[in-house]
Design an enzyme around this catalytic site. Structure first.
Site, short mmCIF file in Angstrom:
data_model
loop_
_atom_site.label_atom_id
_atom_site.label_comp_id
_atom_site.label_asym_id
_atom_site.label_seq_id
_atom_site.Cartn_x
_atom_site.Cartn_y
_atom_site.Cartn_z
CG ASP A 166 -6.44 -2.55 12.64
OD1 ASP A 166 -5.70 -1.74 12.07
OD2 ASP A 166 -6.10 -3.15 13.68
CG LEU A 185 9.25 -14.03 -1.79
CD1 LEU A 185 8.73 -12.99 -2.77
CD2 LEU A 185 10.26 -14.94 -2.47
CB SER A 206 -6.04 -1.56 7.81
OG SER A 206 -4.68 -1.17 7.71
CG ASN A 259 -0.98 -2.94 6.72
OD1 ASN A 259 -1.90 -3.65 7.08
ND2 ASN A 259 -0.89 -1.67 7.09
CG PHE A 260 6.00 -3.08 5.52
CD1 PHE A 260 6.24 -3.97 6.54
CD2 PHE A 260 6.01 -3.55 4.22
CE1 PHE A 260 6.47 -5.32 6.27
CE2 PHE A 260 6.23 -4.89 3.94
CZ PHE A 260 6.47 -5.78 4.97
#
Length: 332
Positions: A157, A61, A1, A85-86
């Site tokens: 999503d 990174l 999403s 989005n974690f």
């Protein structure tokens, strides 16, 4: 999403920088159905990753290392939007909660997309589209009467992503007028619950439980895997009789005869045939994009035409980023 939400902004001209890690790349990269032993570039060949990241830049990174985190904070100081989005604990663990991000850039808009929200007993649980489809009752009405629930398989999503994109535009407008940033919290579960409100309303009002809605009326026709859907309510034939009738005709012939008889019908076609659909072609819905690894492929555009926005067939500015492709440009 999250990638879907920022894809809207990329298509409308925003510079979108996708941040990944060489230790933990975006998981959707691995949905390519390619044997890693047979192709070392398997993680660059996921069609879902490509379609949801077109036109973006990409860097890598390591946010669990001081140098990587410092570079991320330097980027945050210069951007308009930070989207993540974690599960909530991840950004908080990096020291990148909204309050910490706002301390770096007071006018930033931060989009957070937790499965269950930033508060509550399920705060740190992960969740996916299929999780939401089962928890909110979508699966309950998907399937055939008397059969098991069937998950719709992923529609939450893009739905959450579209909600989030609209929220981002509203927040950016607010920032442009006031100079103030803000936090957008888009819980997947709540978007999905809003979509299934009809079941709750019906049961609250009448005590009736909406059941599975799958219908019959799909019959195999003559030819290689050809099928036709028939309006069973308007069909004077019994199911067995109609099945035998369809088996002796091609799908196109069956549809023509049924429509001539006043019975609604349509040939069932596989999804790839939309590429040759004359209406979608006339609308320039698909756009060819050249990718250095998978070559030129066609990708869907947007179901929205804006007179002052991208022209149909010209939605995307480039291919999805390869892993770390813009490190030198953006991190040097």
């Amino acid at each position: 999403s999250g990638p879907f939400a920022t894809a809207w902004l990329a298509s409308m001209g925003a510079e979108v920088i996708k941040v990944e890690s060489t230790k933990r790349p975006d998981g959707i990269r691995f949905s390519a159905a390619i044997d890693p032993k047979a192709d070392p570039q398997y993680f660059e060949k996921s069609p879902v990753f490509h379609a949801s990241n077109l036109g973006k830049k990409g860097i890598t990174l390591e946010l669990d290392e001081p140098e990587g985190l410092a570079k991320a904070k330097a980027l945050i100081a210069e951007v308009d939007v930070v989207a993540e989005n974690f599960t909530p604990r991840v950004m908080d663990g990096f020291g990148l909660s909204y309050d910490e991000v706002r301390a770096i850039n007071p006018s930033v808009v931060m989009l957070r997309l937790p499965a269950f929200g930033l508060t509550g007993p399920w705060r740190d649980r992960p969740g996916f589209a299929q999780t939401m489809e089962q928890l909110t009752g979508m699966a309950w009405v998907t399937g055939y009467e008397g059969g098991p629930p069937i998950i719709p398989a992923g529609l939450v999503d893009p739905t959450v992503g579209t909600h989030a994109a609209i929220a981002l535009v509203a927040a950016l407008d607010w920032c442009a007028r006031t100079g103030e940033g803000q936090l957008i919290e888009m819980a997947m579960i709540e978007v999905a619950a809003a979509m299934t409100a009809e079941q709750v309303i019906e049961y609250s009002a009448t005590g009736e439980l909406i059941g599975r809605r799958g219908e019959g009326g799909v019959y195999r026709c003559e030819g290689d895997d050809e099928w036709v859907a028939v309006d069973s309510a308007a069909d004077p034939m019994a199911a067995g009789e109609r099945a035998a009738w369809c088996a002796s005709r091609t799908a196109d012939d069956a549809v023509r005869e049924l429509l001539d008889a006043g019975i609604a019908a349509a040939a069932m076609v596989p999804a790839f045939m939309t590429l040759d659909d004359p209406q979608l072609r006339a609308r320039h819905f698909f756009q060819p994009i050249e990718n250095p690894i998978v070559g030129t492929q066609e990708y869907p555009g947007w179901p929205v035409h804006l007179s002052c926005g991208p022209k149909p067939g010209d939605w995307w500015t480039g291919h999805a980023p390869t892993l770390g492709q813009d490190n030198d440009e953006l991190l040097a």
